[in-house]
Design a protein around this motif. Structure first.
Motif, short mmCIF file in Angstrom:
data_model
loop_
_atom_site.label_atom_id
_atom_site.label_comp_id
_atom_site.label_asym_id
_atom_site.label_seq_id
_atom_site.Cartn_x
_atom_site.Cartn_y
_atom_site.Cartn_z
N TYR A 69 -10.71 7.55 -7.62
CA TYR A 69 -10.44 6.48 -7.48
C TYR A 69 -11.62 5.53 -6.53
O TYR A 69 -11.76 4.65 -6.74
CB TYR A 69 -9.02 6.03 -6.50
N THR A 70 -11.92 6.26 -5.56
CA THR A 70 -12.90 5.41 -4.72
C THR A 70 -14.12 5.02 -5.25
O THR A 70 -14.38 3.79 -5.12
CB THR A 70 -13.01 6.11 -3.24
N TYR A 199 -6.07 4.79 -13.36
CA TYR A 199 -6.20 6.04 -12.36
C TYR A 199 -5.60 7.07 -13.03
O TYR A 199 -5.72 8.02 -12.40
CB TYR A 199 -5.19 5.27 -11.11
N ARG A 201 -3.08 8.58 -12.03
CA ARG A 201 -2.09 9.33 -11.10
C ARG A 201 -1.57 8.13 -10.12
O ARG A 201 -2.00 7.09 -9.96
CB ARG A 201 -2.91 10.29 -10.25
N ARG A 202 -0.30 8.51 -9.63
CA ARG A 202 0.31 7.52 -8.69
C ARG A 202 -0.48 7.84 -7.31
O ARG A 202 -1.02 8.62 -7.24
CB ARG A 202 1.55 7.81 -8.41
N PRO A 203 -0.45 6.69 -6.36
CA PRO A 203 -1.23 6.98 -5.27
C PRO A 203 -0.36 7.90 -4.26
O PRO A 203 0.72 8.04 -4.40
CB PRO A 203 -0.96 5.66 -4.40
N ALA A 205 1.25 9.01 -1.57
CA ALA A 205 2.05 8.49 -0.22
C ALA A 205 3.45 9.21 -0.17
O ALA A 205 4.00 9.38 -1.25
CB ALA A 205 2.29 6.86 -0.73
N GLN A 206 3.42 9.44 1.06
CA GLN A 206 4.89 10.36 1.31
C GLN A 206 5.60 9.16 2.01
O GLN A 206 5.25 8.52 2.83
CB GLN A 206 4.53 11.46 2.54
N VAL A 207 6.77 8.87 1.51
CA VAL A 207 7.88 8.20 2.25
C VAL A 207 8.48 8.84 3.34
O VAL A 207 8.90 10.29 2.92
CB VAL A 207 9.29 7.95 1.06
N PRO A 208 8.35 8.47 4.50
CA PRO A 208 8.80 9.36 5.69
C PRO A 208 10.36 9.45 5.49
O PRO A 208 11.04 8.46 5.12
CB PRO A 208 8.42 8.45 6.76
N TYR A 211 12.88 8.93 10.93
CA TYR A 211 11.76 9.02 11.73
C TYR A 211 12.06 10.50 12.09
O TYR A 211 13.10 11.12 12.12
CB TYR A 211 11.72 7.98 12.87
N LYS A 212 10.96 10.93 12.86
CA LYS A 212 11.08 12.58 13.48
C LYS A 212 11.64 12.34 14.93
O LYS A 212 11.41 11.67 15.83
CB LYS A 212 9.75 12.81 13.66
N ARG B 41 7.95 0.53 2.18
CA ARG B 41 8.85 1.40 2.28
C ARG B 41 8.40 2.55 2.52
O ARG B 41 9.12 3.76 2.69
CB ARG B 41 9.46 1.51 0.59
N PHE B 42 7.12 2.62 2.88
CA PHE B 42 6.35 4.00 3.43
C PHE B 42 6.56 3.86 4.71
O PHE B 42 6.07 5.09 5.56
CB PHE B 42 4.97 4.11 2.98
N VAL B 46 -0.57 2.62 3.41
CA VAL B 46 -0.77 3.49 2.41
C VAL B 46 -2.21 3.43 2.06
O VAL B 46 -2.37 2.40 1.35
CB VAL B 46 0.02 4.09 1.54
N GLU B 48 -4.36 4.42 -0.21
CA GLU B 48 -4.70 4.26 -1.62
C GLU B 48 -4.11 3.03 -2.18
O GLU B 48 -4.47 2.43 -3.15
CB GLU B 48 -4.44 5.41 -2.45
N VAL B 49 -2.70 2.64 -1.54
CA VAL B 49 -2.03 1.54 -2.12
C VAL B 49 -2.88 0.11 -1.81
O VAL B 49 -3.17 -0.82 -2.57
CB VAL B 49 -0.68 1.49 -1.60
N ARG B 52 -6.10 -0.04 -3.97
CA ARG B 52 -5.74 -0.64 -5.27
C ARG B 52 -5.51 -2.10 -5.28
O ARG B 52 -6.02 -2.89 -6.32
CB ARG B 52 -4.73 0.06 -5.86
N LEU B 92 -14.71 -0.28 1.02
CA LEU B 92 -15.65 -0.01 0.22
C LEU B 92 -15.43 -1.07 -0.95
O LEU B 92 -16.23 -1.54 -1.49
CB LEU B 92 -15.63 1.41 -0.40
N LYS B 172 6.81 2.18 15.36
CA LYS B 172 7.41 3.32 15.41
C LYS B 172 8.93 2.97 16.09
O LYS B 172 9.88 3.48 15.58
CB LYS B 172 6.71 4.29 16.65
N ARG B 175 11.14 1.46 13.71
CA ARG B 175 11.77 2.33 12.74
C ARG B 175 12.77 3.19 13.28
O ARG B 175 13.87 3.47 12.84
CB ARG B 175 10.56 3.37 12.20
#
Ligand SMILES: [Zn+2]
Lengths: 217, 363
Positions: A69-70, A199, A201-203, A205-208, A211-212, B41-42, B46, B48-49, B52, B92, B172, B175
């Motif tokens: 992509y980049t 593309y 592919r989907r970007p 991205a991890q949906v958290p 929280y931890k 939602r992330f 993100v 890459e999002v 784009r 970029l 944080k 969240r």
């Protein structure tokens, strides 16, 4: 007519000018990490070689990938903005189509480029001008049966000889082929695709997951 | 050289596609397309999002800015763009657009520093930047204390966060409290109805032997999360408003205390605050109070100019043109870690102004 063609979807940073009859100047460099730096100077060089200024350009065609992509976005963003500034149309063409157009192969064949992550972007062609399947992104082993017995062009084919034992030139896409193919199609009155990225592919991205928790157990 | 140069600025270092147009120190247009909803939602941006979205939004946003400003691209004196710091892939896209635009129009290109732009934008609100100016930049990406004697050539880092950015801490805690993303505005809202002294949360790096101007928000973040978890574990209700107010107070107390101290130590009588967190109402109020007490003039641009935008890039670009700084080359690259000490990225040709400025910096 004066068509400016550019492609940054693969490690090649490639630019060409086509006057409707033939390619009048072109430049290709292979450097996967410096698309952003190399593209504009390459455009400048190609124009000065042809003794022309950018405002003589009547249309832009850009490789739409698929590609990492980049780098891919460098060419697309440049083409889009040229179109805006010059007030000329911007067309897209699948990068794999330009590779196929430059191939010197009789009969059906495959185009494969490096998609990284042990995958290839690939498409199947009936002849130099006719894509019959793809583009897709897959692991070479997963498509071995579909491409068996077919010659293959592009850097992706050389990377995976088990899947593509009959690898042929060209290894890299050239904007000269992209320009020639676009000029041919435009002359035939065809509408070219919009300059939108493929593309495939989907970007990442991890949906958290919530929280931890920080309190020690 | 025009002393009121007409400059278009492009900003894509994070999730806002910004295109601004200024004439000298006058704002003509500030068009922003944000992908913030796509990141919500992330729970964070993100990359890459964002990249784009920049590609899709760029041309319409440039068109919108030109229309808003009522100027023709042909009349521009230059095109400026954020060359860094920021998300590499996102930067970029903007750099590619700016280069193509400047080249096609036959205009000089100025790759400028995102942080210096955050400072320079205040010229659009309050006129010429005082020299020197102390700047506190706080957002989801940065927490820096900077001293500038000339925004086009001399920006010195006084201090910065050693862990999280202030805005990240807001995200944080929001969240943890299940208030969504981004956290800044919602915490500010709840805090207004809460007691800032209800809970004594720690003030990071404020001990006698700690670095005077650096920040740390990681410990605070953990302390607040633990406090909330303890309540929940005990089956008690979490007093969201008091937690928000007490947490926010801990952040802005440290920020303003250190900024005012830096001004006093350096003999600087102007403080500007920029970045998304500058929109925080309590930060503004406390900074005002403490600056007044210390005899310091506070300058905070309106919230829309504090968050990432193209006008700030145009503002710095216009200053580069007005002061005759060297333009960038066509091989300008996006530099995700562009040092704050480089207000712009001049071409490889000779640029004595820039060289001299660097010498001064380390003398
Ligand atoms: Zn920022």
């Amino acid at each position: 007519m004066l068509l400016l063609a550019l492609d940054t979807a693969t490690p090649a940073v490639t630019v060409a000018l086509h006057d409707g009859t033939a390619v009048v100047a072109s430049s290709s460099q292979v450097d996967a990490r410096r698309h952003g730096e190399l593209l504009l100077p390459a455009v400048d060089k190609v124009l000065s070689e042809a003794g022309l200024r950018l405002d003589a350009v009547t249309g832009v065609v850009v490789g739409t990938g698929p590609g990492p992509y980049t780098g891919l976005r460098v060419g697309l963003m440049t083409a889009d903005t040229f179109g805006l500034a010059l007030g000329v149309p911007v067309h897209g063409l699948c990068t794999l189509d330009a590779l196929a157009y430059a191939a010197d192969v009789e009969g059906p064949f495959v185009v494969a480029t490096d998609a990284r992550r042990k995958e290839v972007y690939w498409a199947r062609y009936e002849d130099r001008r006719t894509r019959v399947a793809g583009p897709d992104v897959d692991r070479p082993a997963d498509i071995a049966r579909e491409v068996a017995g077919l010659p293959a062009v592009g850097a992706g084919a050389r990377l995976y000889p088990d899947t593509f034992p009959d690898a042929r030139d060209p290894e890299h896409v050239g904007a000269a082929a992209l320009a020639s193919l676009a000029a041919e199609r435009l002359a035939a009155g065809e509408e070219l695709p919009a300059p939108r990225p493929l593309y495939l592919r989907r970007p990442d991205a991890q949906v958290p997951k919530n929280y931890k928790v920080v309190t020690p157990k | 050289m025009a002393d009121e140069p007409l400059v278009l600025g492009i900003e894509t270092s994070c999730d806002e596609t910004g295109v601004g147009i200024v004439r000298g120190r006058t704002l003509l247009a500030d068009a922003v397309a944000s992908s913030v909803d796509e990141h919500a939602r992330f729970g964070g941006v993100v990359p890459e999002v964002a990249s784009r979205a920049h590609l899709e939004a760029m041309v319409p946003t440039i068109e919108r800015a030109l229309k808003e400003a009522g100027v023709s691209a042909r009349d521009l004196d230059g095109v400026a763009v954020t060359a860094g710091p920021g998300l590499a892939g996102a930067l970029l896209v903007g750099v590619s657009a700016a280069k193509a635009y400047a080249y096609a129009l036959g205009k000089p290109l100025y790759g400028v520093n995102h942080l210096a732009s955050h400072i320079c934008v205040d010229q659009l609100e309050h006129g010429a930047l005082p020299e020197p100016t102390m700047a506190l930049l706080v957002s989801g990406g940065h927490s820096s204390l900077l001293l500038s004697t000339d925004i086009t050539s001399d920006v010195r880092p006084m201090g910065a966060t050693i862990d999280d950015a202030a805005g990240e801490a807001f995200d944080k805690i929001a969240r943890v409290l299940n208030l969504g993303f981004p956290g800044g505005p919602v915490i500010d809202r709840y805090a207004k109805e809460g007691d800032p002294d209800a809970i004594a949360f720690p003030r990071g790096l404020t001990g006698p032997r700690d670095p005077a101007y650096d920040f740390s928000f990681s410990g605070l973040k953990t302390a607040v999360a633990r406090w909330i978890e303890a309540r929940r574990a005990a089956g008690e209700e979490v007093p969201v408003r008091d937690v928000a107010a007490s947490f926010q107070e801990a952040v802005v107390d440290v920020l303003t205390r250190k900024a005012v101290r830096a001004c006093k130590d350096e003999g600087v009588d102007h403080l500007m605050i920029g970045g998304g967190v500058a929109a925080n109402s309590r930060l503004r109020a406390l900074a005002q109070e403490r600056c007044e007490a210390a005899g310091i003039r506070l300058r905070v641009p309106r919230p829309k100019l504090c968050t990432d935008n193209g006008a700030m890039v145009a503002a710095l670009g216009a200053e580069m043109v007005a002061r005759g700084r060297a333009a960038s080359d066509w091989d300008l690259s996006a530099d995700s870690s562009l040092p704050v000490t480089d207000p712009h990225v001049p071409g490889h040709g000779h640029d004595h102004v820039h060289e001299t400025a660097k010498e001064n910096l380390y003398s």
